[in-house]
Scaffold this active site. Structure first.
Site, PDB file in Angstrom:
ATOM      1  N   SER A 153       0.829  -1.198   0.000  1.00 32.49           N
ATOM      2  CA  SER A 153       0.000   0.000   0.000  1.00 32.49           C
ATOM      3  C   SER A 153       0.873   1.262   0.000  1.00 32.49           C
ATOM      4  CB  SER A 153      -0.973  -0.040   1.180  1.00 32.49           C
ATOM      5  OG  SER A 153      -1.967   0.949   1.057  1.00 32.49           O
ATOM      6  N   ASP A 251      -9.712  -3.973  -5.634  1.00 28.78           N
ATOM      7  CA  ASP A 251      -9.031  -2.849  -4.994  1.00 28.78           C
ATOM      8  C   ASP A 251      -9.232  -1.591  -5.845  1.00 28.78           C
ATOM      9  OD1 ASP A 251      -7.313  -1.088  -3.716  1.00 28.78           O
ATOM     10  OD2 ASP A 251      -5.516  -2.295  -4.018  1.00 28.78           O
ATOM     11  N   HIS A 281      -8.018  -4.745  -1.322  1.00 23.30           N
ATOM     12  CA  HIS A 281      -6.856  -4.040  -0.798  1.00 23.30           C
ATOM     13  C   HIS A 281      -6.522  -4.549   0.604  1.00 23.30           C
ATOM     14  CE1 HIS A 281      -4.079  -0.619  -0.839  1.00 23.30           C
ATOM     15  NE2 HIS A 281      -4.329  -0.514   0.451  1.00 23.30           N
TER      16      HIS A 281
END
Length: 306
Positions: A153, A251, A281
């Site tokens: 991320s 995501d 995600h």
């Protein structure tokens, strides 16, 4: 395929998010409360907390050694958390799995967080620790061959930005960049990527939450037009190290990661883009106990060995 049933069940049980402005301290405390106790963590040969003395100051790092050996390739790992969440503790299990599956030593970086630390403090810490690993290679038993940057991320954002900065500075020791569902474009115009609309709601990370969650970083001086902040905006990607870009089907950030992989290939760099079906995600952090998603660590191992 549909969202993985275990993920769907978890999301359905989540309480409604709190109303009002985000409270970094409360959110951090909530994350820390879910950390497994030490006795329940994957055992390794050694796990050591040290302060890396770097050009960015003393940076806390946690060093994971999977087994006894004379020399090791090294992974420098940057945790995710929208630049204001996450810690050595919340992502300890990710670092342990990386060390165990790859056989490499992992140096996890406790970089400074927004909003307390203004841009580019966290990025500087990450870059400085990579340099520190190379400089302190003998004491770390680094083999001098493999030095990978890995992040999930926002940590994937830092990994890409560090790889680019190292290239620009003529520091050629980084051999791989591995990005798990990276946040590479902090311009959150919903028309920029189809995945921002396709996966806008119902999959954990929601498109409407991107701006408020990243506001702590952006308000600290990070400009979305700056390629240090949005690495996908870098004009010239030639000469960057080989990349493994892992994305998730559901995501909102999926398409920017896949675009980065395509642009690397167009620039002549080696890049593998691997999309995990049924995932959202954060699946490496939250759902790597599901066998098909734990496979990301084996894929990482194989990529590093190529």
């Amino acid at each position: 395929m549909p969202l993985h049933p275990e993920i769907a069940k978890f999301l359905a049980a989540l309480p409604a998010p709190p109303q009002g402005p985000l409270d970094p301290a409360a959110l951090r405390a909530g994350d820390e409360a879910h950390v497994a106790p030490p006795a329940e963590r994957l055992p390794l040969h050694s796990v050591e907390d040290v302060a890396a003395r770097t050009a960015s100051g003393e940076v806390p790092v946690r060093i994971y050694t999977p087994a006894e050996a004379d020399r090791y390739g090294v992974i420098v790992y940057f945790h995710g958390g929208a630049f204001f969440l996450g810690s050595l503790e919340t992502h300890d299990h990710v670092a342990r799995s990386l060390a165990w599956e790859t056989g490499l030593k992992v140096v996890s970086v406790g970089y400074r967080l927004a909003p307390e630390a203004a841009f580019p403090a966290g990025l500087d810490d990450c870059h400085a620790v990579v340099r520190w690993v190379a400089e302190e290679g003998e004491s770390l038993a680094w083999d001098g061959i493999t030095l990978a940057v890995v992040g999930d991320s926002s940590g994937g954002n830092f990994a890409a930005a560090v790889a680019a900065r190292a290239h620009d500075e003529g520091f050629g020791a980084i051999t791989h960049q591995i990005l798990y569902y990276p946040s590479l474009d902090l311009d959150f115009d919903v028309d920029r990527y189809a995945s921002l609309r396709e996966n806008a709601q119902g999959y954990g990370l929601e498109t409407a939450g991107l701006k408020p969650f990243n506001a702590f970083y952006l308000d600290s001086g990070a400009d979305p037009a700056d390629p240090r902040v949005s690495p996908v905006k870098r004009e010239d990607l030639t000469g960057l190290p080989p990349a493994l870009v892992v994305t998730a089907e559901f995501d909102p950030l999926r398409d920017e990661g896949e675009l980065y992989g395509r642009r690397l290939r167009e620039a002549g760099a080696e890049a593998t883009v691997s999309r995990y079906d049924g995932a959202g995600h954060g699946f490496v952090q939250h759902f790597s106990w599901i066998p098909e998603y734990h496979a990301v660590f084996a894929e990482t191992r194989d990529f590093l060995r190529r």
